[in-house]
Scaffold this motif. Structure first.
Motif, mmCIF file in Angstrom:
data_model
loop_
_atom_site.group_PDB
_atom_site.id
_atom_site.type_symbol
_atom_site.label_atom_id
_atom_site.label_comp_id
_atom_site.label_asym_id
_atom_site.label_seq_id
_atom_site.Cartn_x
_atom_site.Cartn_y
_atom_site.Cartn_z
ATOM 1 N N ASP A 94 0.838 -1.194 0.000
ATOM 2 C CA ASP A 94 0.000 0.000 0.000
ATOM 3 C C ASP A 94 0.877 1.249 0.000
ATOM 4 O O ASP A 94 2.002 1.220 0.493
ATOM 5 C CB ASP A 94 -0.892 0.041 1.249
ATOM 6 C CG ASP A 94 -2.064 -0.929 1.160
ATOM 7 O OD1 ASP A 94 -2.201 -1.595 0.115
ATOM 8 O OD2 ASP A 94 -2.832 -1.005 2.135
ATOM 9 N N ASP A 96 0.198 4.075 1.563
ATOM 10 C CA ASP A 96 -0.023 4.971 2.700
ATOM 11 C C ASP A 96 0.893 4.688 3.891
ATOM 12 O O ASP A 96 0.706 5.237 4.972
ATOM 13 C CB ASP A 96 -1.488 4.910 3.147
ATOM 14 C CG ASP A 96 -1.912 3.494 3.510
ATOM 15 O OD1 ASP A 96 -1.053 2.596 3.515
ATOM 16 O OD2 ASP A 96 -3.115 3.292 3.779
ATOM 17 N N GLN A 98 1.022 2.186 5.701
ATOM 18 C CA GLN A 98 0.455 1.299 6.728
ATOM 19 C C GLN A 98 1.209 -0.024 6.715
ATOM 20 O O GLN A 98 1.293 -0.708 7.728
ATOM 21 C CB GLN A 98 -1.030 1.036 6.454
ATOM 22 C CG GLN A 98 -1.919 2.203 6.815
ATOM 23 C CD GLN A 98 -3.355 1.767 6.962
ATOM 24 O OE1 GLN A 98 -4.025 1.490 5.974
ATOM 25 N NE2 GLN A 98 -3.845 1.697 8.185
ATOM 26 N N ARG A 197 0.403 -3.214 12.138
ATOM 27 C CA ARG A 197 -0.031 -2.325 11.064
ATOM 28 C C ARG A 197 -0.068 -0.893 11.564
ATOM 29 O O ARG A 197 -0.761 -0.583 12.528
ATOM 30 C CB ARG A 197 -1.406 -2.736 10.569
ATOM 31 C CG ARG A 197 -1.832 -2.005 9.304
ATOM 32 C CD ARG A 197 -2.818 -2.859 8.554
ATOM 33 N NE ARG A 197 -3.567 -2.142 7.532
ATOM 34 C CZ ARG A 197 -3.152 -2.029 6.271
ATOM 35 N NH1 ARG A 197 -2.009 -2.533 5.913
ATOM 36 N NH2 ARG A 197 -3.901 -1.408 5.385
ATOM 37 N N ARG A 200 -2.126 5.240 8.887
ATOM 38 C CA ARG A 200 -1.920 5.897 7.618
ATOM 39 C C ARG A 200 -0.975 7.081 7.824
ATOM 40 O O ARG A 200 -1.171 7.851 8.761
ATOM 41 C CB ARG A 200 -3.283 6.411 7.160
ATOM 42 C CG ARG A 200 -3.435 6.510 5.706
ATOM 43 C CD ARG A 200 -4.890 6.746 5.371
ATOM 44 N NE ARG A 200 -5.165 5.922 4.200
ATOM 45 C CZ ARG A 200 -4.678 6.234 3.000
ATOM 46 N NH1 ARG A 200 -3.985 7.320 2.813
ATOM 47 N NH2 ARG A 200 -4.907 5.440 1.983
HETATM 48 MG MG MG Z 1 -4.430 2.011 4.140
#
Ligand code: MG
Ligand code: UDP
Length: 308
Positions: A94, A96, A98, A197, A200
């Motif tokens: 991803d 972002d 994350q 995780r 963002r």
């Molecule tokens: Mg995300």
């Protein structure tokens, strides 16, 4: 040309993250000492994402981009990246942050030990709403209960996969992509690394509840007949119930000779059957809709521009 790693990054309104992501990713790749490319797939962003990516690509030859004509969705963006990737190994991550890019080193290491797929499993997720966490947690568990293949829970698309897997994925023509399921289905040696995780880095999620719901339905219909079977099962239960009520009605008419005070229960059963039938039709419709989209054979995405 022999490329070690392709990194696929789907982009939907990520202008705040692209710079940081690029820095962290490059650092990881340089440390690994591999040859690599970054494939940014711009999925119809409405911000400056594509300008930032194009800018990066002018000064860094390893930066490649695919710019979609509109928003086609995350899974399709990743698919486009897979189609164009050249690496012996492919990372899906991803944009972002994350998914921490630094984890790729550990994942690549595991791959070297002889795994074709190393996915990243979330031990915890930060900075996401209670409802998002709850629905995600519930969804992964339900899906793993009702599918015949084992799709790992709490796992997104953040993973490294071997070229073999990529080539097989390209041969799977289904249009409603649920890549993590398809990859599980493909098999080979698969393992995982755990991670926390992160939140963002910037911007906001591109996954609205609507998109999440569509995605969940894609996952279920692609890998499970359970919903159809439930409907069939209820169909039998309701029919049985209707049969018992019918026997009782005839009995009270012939033997008890009283007027059946059954108007209410009759209405209820009619409505109930009607409801069940509607659900059944709805679910059959879901599957038919998917068949239809495969029969139509539309292109999966339309590329406006690409430098690959
Ligand atoms: Mg995300
Ligand atoms: N994304 C995309 N198309 C979309 C929605 C999201 O390409 O329609 C990308 C997004 O830019 C990010 C990744 O898919 O790189 C995951 O999306 P997001 O972080 O918004 O989802 P979440 O982490 O909230 O589930």
């Amino acid at each position: 040309m022999n490329m070690d790693i392709s990194v696929i990054i789907p982009i939907y309104n990520e202008e705040e993250n692209i710079g940081h992501l690029y820095k962290r990713l490059s650092a990881v790749m340089e440390k690994l000492g591999v040859s690599y490319e970054f494939i940014f797939v711009n999925d119809g962003s409405r911000d400056k994402s594509i300008h930032l990516i194009k800018e990066l690509s002018t000064t860094h030859a390893e930066v490649k981009y695919i710019d979609f004509s509109r928003n086609f969705g995350h899974q399709i963006a990743v698919t486009a990246g897979l189609d164009k990737s050249a690496g012996q190994a492919v990372v899906i991550i991803d944009a972002d942050l994350q998914d921490p890019p630094e984890l790729i080193a550990e994942m690549y290491q595991k791959m070297k030990e002889g795994y074709e797929v190393v996915y990243a499993q979330r031990k915890s997720r930060k900075g996401e709403s209670f409802l998002k966490k709850l629905t995600a947690k519930a969804f992964y568990r339900i899906l793993s209960k009702i599918t015949s293949i084992s799709i790992p829970v709490d796992t997104g698309d953040f993973r490294i996969i071997d070229r073999k897997i990529v080539d097989i994925l390209k041969d799977m023509p289904e249009k409603n992509k649920y890549l993590r399921g398809q990859i599980s289905w493909i098999g080979f040696n698969q393992t995982y690394v755990e991670y926390e995780r992160d939140e963002r880095h910037g911007g906001e999620t591109g996954y609205t509840y609507r998109k999440m719901f569509r995605f969940a339905i894609d996952g279920i219909t692609a890998f499970s007949d359970f919903p159809m079977k439930v409907v069939t099962f209820f169909g039998f239960i309701v029919s049985l119930f209707a049969f018992i009520v019918t026997v009782f009605a005839i009995f009270s008419w012939l033997v008890l000779k009283n007027v059946v005070p059954g108007w209410t229960s009759l209405m209820i059963s009619i409505l109930f059957i009607g409801g069940i039938q509607m659900i059944a039709i709805g679910i059959i419709g879901e599957y038919l809709g998917r068949m239809n989209s495969n029969v139509r054979d539309r292109p999966l995405y339309i590329i406006r521009d690409s430098n690959i």
